[in-house]
Design a protein around this motif. Structure first.
Motif, PDB file in Angstrom:
ATOM      1  N   SER A   1       0.801  -1.223   0.362  1.00  0.00           N
ATOM      2  CA  SER A   1       0.598   0.033  -0.167  1.00  0.00           C
ATOM      3  C   SER A   1       0.400   1.457   0.269  1.00  0.00           C
ATOM      4  O   SER A   1       0.225   2.580  -0.925  1.00  0.00           O
ATOM      5  CB  SER A   1      -0.873  -0.168   1.078  1.00  0.00           C
ATOM      6  N   VAL A   2       2.167   1.096   0.116  1.00  0.00           N
ATOM      7  CA  VAL A   2       3.165   2.578   0.010  1.00  0.00           C
ATOM      8  C   VAL A   2       3.927   2.125  -0.714  1.00  0.00           C
ATOM      9  O   VAL A   2       3.835   3.328  -1.245  1.00  0.00           O
ATOM     10  CB  VAL A   2       4.305   2.395   1.213  1.00  0.00           C
ATOM     11  N   ALA A   3       4.406   1.261  -1.171  1.00  0.00           N
ATOM     12  CA  ALA A   3       4.870   0.485  -2.533  1.00  0.00           C
ATOM     13  C   ALA A   3       4.048   1.330  -4.050  1.00  0.00           C
ATOM     14  O   ALA A   3       4.654   2.001  -4.363  1.00  0.00           O
ATOM     15  CB  ALA A   3       5.529  -0.221  -2.888  1.00  0.00           C
ATOM     16  N   HIS A   4       3.007   1.084  -3.734  1.00  0.00           N
ATOM     17  CA  HIS A   4       2.251   1.199  -5.132  1.00  0.00           C
ATOM     18  C   HIS A   4       1.094   2.407  -4.572  1.00  0.00           C
ATOM     19  O   HIS A   4      -0.327   1.877  -4.760  1.00  0.00           O
ATOM     20  CB  HIS A   4       1.547   0.823  -5.123  1.00  0.00           C
ATOM     21  N   MET A   5       1.218   3.235  -3.678  1.00  0.00           N
ATOM     22  CA  MET A   5      -0.088   4.341  -3.164  1.00  0.00           C
ATOM     23  C   MET A   5      -0.537   4.734  -3.996  1.00  0.00           C
ATOM     24  O   MET A   5      -0.315   4.983  -5.580  1.00  0.00           O
ATOM     25  CB  MET A   5       0.842   5.793  -2.267  1.00  0.00           C
ATOM     26  N   ARG A   6      -1.628   4.433  -3.709  1.00  0.00           N
ATOM     27  CA  ARG A   6      -3.240   4.966  -5.200  1.00  0.00           C
ATOM     28  C   ARG A   6      -3.263   6.317  -5.004  1.00  0.00           C
ATOM     29  O   ARG A   6      -3.135   7.026  -4.294  1.00  0.00           O
ATOM     30  CB  ARG A   6      -4.707   4.559  -4.451  1.00  0.00           C
TER      31      ARG A   6
END
Length: 313
Positions: A198-203
C-alpha cells in the motif's frame, strides 16, 4: 505484532481534475544529487514527481474553492454537545477502518478495543532525497510544534527526536516511495506485505497513511510509522500531519458524522478542531485504559463528555 492502519484519501466525486497524470510512469531522477558540505543530500525530482506535484496543487485548489480544507475550528457553524462528542469518540476510538483480506487491505469497519500509548513518543522525521530543503525545514517545524500541542492535550511526552524514534514520519516523493519499503521493514519487520504494498504502490487518491503497532495481543502501542506524499501542497501536507499524527495516538478511525473534525473523510477541516482536542483529552484520561471494550468504556466516556461540555444538549 499487530498494526492499525489509517489512510487519508480524497473523494473523486468532488474533483473536476483528471487522474491520468498520476498514473503515468516516469523516469528516475533527472539529475545526480549533490550534498552541500553543511546539509543533506538533495536530488532533482523525476518528471513523474513533478507531474504529481502539479496535479495535487490542482486538487488542493479545487478543495479550497469549495470551502474545504478549512483551517478554522468550526465553532460558528458546527456546534456539538456532549452526546455528539461521546458518540463520535466511541466511533473513532473503538473501530478500525481497514482489514486485511486475501493479501489486500480493504476498507471495512470493525469494532476493536481501546488502543493508546503508555510510553513517551519520540518522532523521527525523514525526507526523501528529492524533497526540497525549504519544504523539509518548514515540515520539521510544523511537526515539532504539533508534537508539543499533542503532548499538552494528552499529557503524554511527545517530541521530535533523532534518538531511537518510535514513530517515524517519512515525507517522500514518488521517487522514494518504493524504496521506503526497506525502511519500513527495518523499523517493523513483522509488517504485512499488504501494508508494504500500500506504500510502494500508493494509490493516486491516497495522500498519506499511518501504521500503529502493538506487540502481540497488547493494546498499548510500541511504535508507529507515517508516510506522507512529498508532492502535496502546503495545506494538504498540514492536513496529513495533523490527522495521521493524531490518529497514531489511538483515534484510529474516521466517522462521517463527526463534525467539526479532521476524523472525517469529507476533507471539510484540515487542522485539529476543538472537538478533536477534546477527544484526545478523553483518550488519555486515566479513567480509560488500553484494552477496554466499547461497552466497558461507554458510561465513562459519556460522563467525561458531560464534564467537558457542561450544560450541553
Amino acid at each position: 505484532m499487530r498494526f492499525h492502519l489509517s489512510w487519508s484519501v480524497l473523494y473523486l466525486s468532488i474533483l473536476t481534475v483528471g487522474l491520468s497524470a498520476c498514473t503515468m510512469t516516469g523516469p528516475g531522477p533527472e539529475a545526480t544529487g549533490t550534498a552541500p558540505s553543511d546539509g543533506p543530500l538533495v536530488t532533482a525530482p523525476s518528471r513523474q514527481s513533478q507531474v504529481e506535484r502539479a496535479y495535487y496543487a490542482r486538487v488542493e485548489a479545487n478543495y479550497l474553492a469549495q470551502d474545504l480544507l478549512r483551517a478554522d475550528s468550526g465553532a460558528e457553524d458546527a456546534p456539538f454537545g456532549p452526546r455528539e462528542l461521546a458518540e463520535n469518540f466511541l466511533r473513532i476510538a473503538f473501530f478500525d477502518e481497514f482489514t486485511e483480506r486475501g493479501g489486500q487491505l480493504v476498507a471495512e469497519a470493525s469494532e476493536n478495543r481501546l488502543h493508546r500509548w503508555r510510553q513517551p513518543v519520540r518522532i523521527g522525521v525523514e525526507f526523501g532525497a528529492s524533497v526540497p530543503l525549504e519544504q523539509r525545514r518548514a515540515d520539521e517545524a510544523v511537526i515539532s510544534d504539533f508534537a508539543a500541542r499533542l503532548a499538552r492535550l494528552t499529557g503524554l511526552p511527545i517530541r521530535v527526536s533523532d534518538w531511537r524514534p518510535n514513530h517515524v514520519v517519512m515525507i517522500v516523493n514518488a521517487d522514494e516511495r518504493s524504496g521506503a519499503v526497506d525502511r519500513i521493514r527495518a523499523f517493523a519487520p513483522e509488517v504485512s506485505e499488504a501494508a508494504l504494498d500500500s506504500v510502494a504502490h500508493m494509490r493516486p487518491d491516497t495522500y498519506c497513511t499511518v501504521f500503529s503497532f502493538t506487540p502481540g495481543q497488547s493494546a498499548s502501542y510500541s511504535g508507529a510509522l507515517t508516510v506522507i506524499r512529498g508532492e502535496l501542497p502546503e495545506r494538504l501536507r498540514l492536513s496529513c500531519i495533523h490527522e495521521e499524527l493524531a490518529q497514531s495516538l489511538g483515534l484510529v478511525a474516521d466517522h462521517p458524522r463527526a463534525r467539526p473534525s479532521i476524523f472525517n473523510d469529507n476533507e471539510e477541516f484540515a487542522l485539529l478542531t476543538r472537538q478533536d482536542e477534546l477527544m484526545l483529552r478523553m483518550l488519555y484520561d486515566r479513567r480509560l485504559s488500553p484494552g477496554m471494550t466499547l461497552a466497558e468504556a461507554r458510561p465513562i466516556v459519556e460522563a467525561m463528555a458531560a464534564e467537558l461540555l457542561p450544560g450541553g444538549s
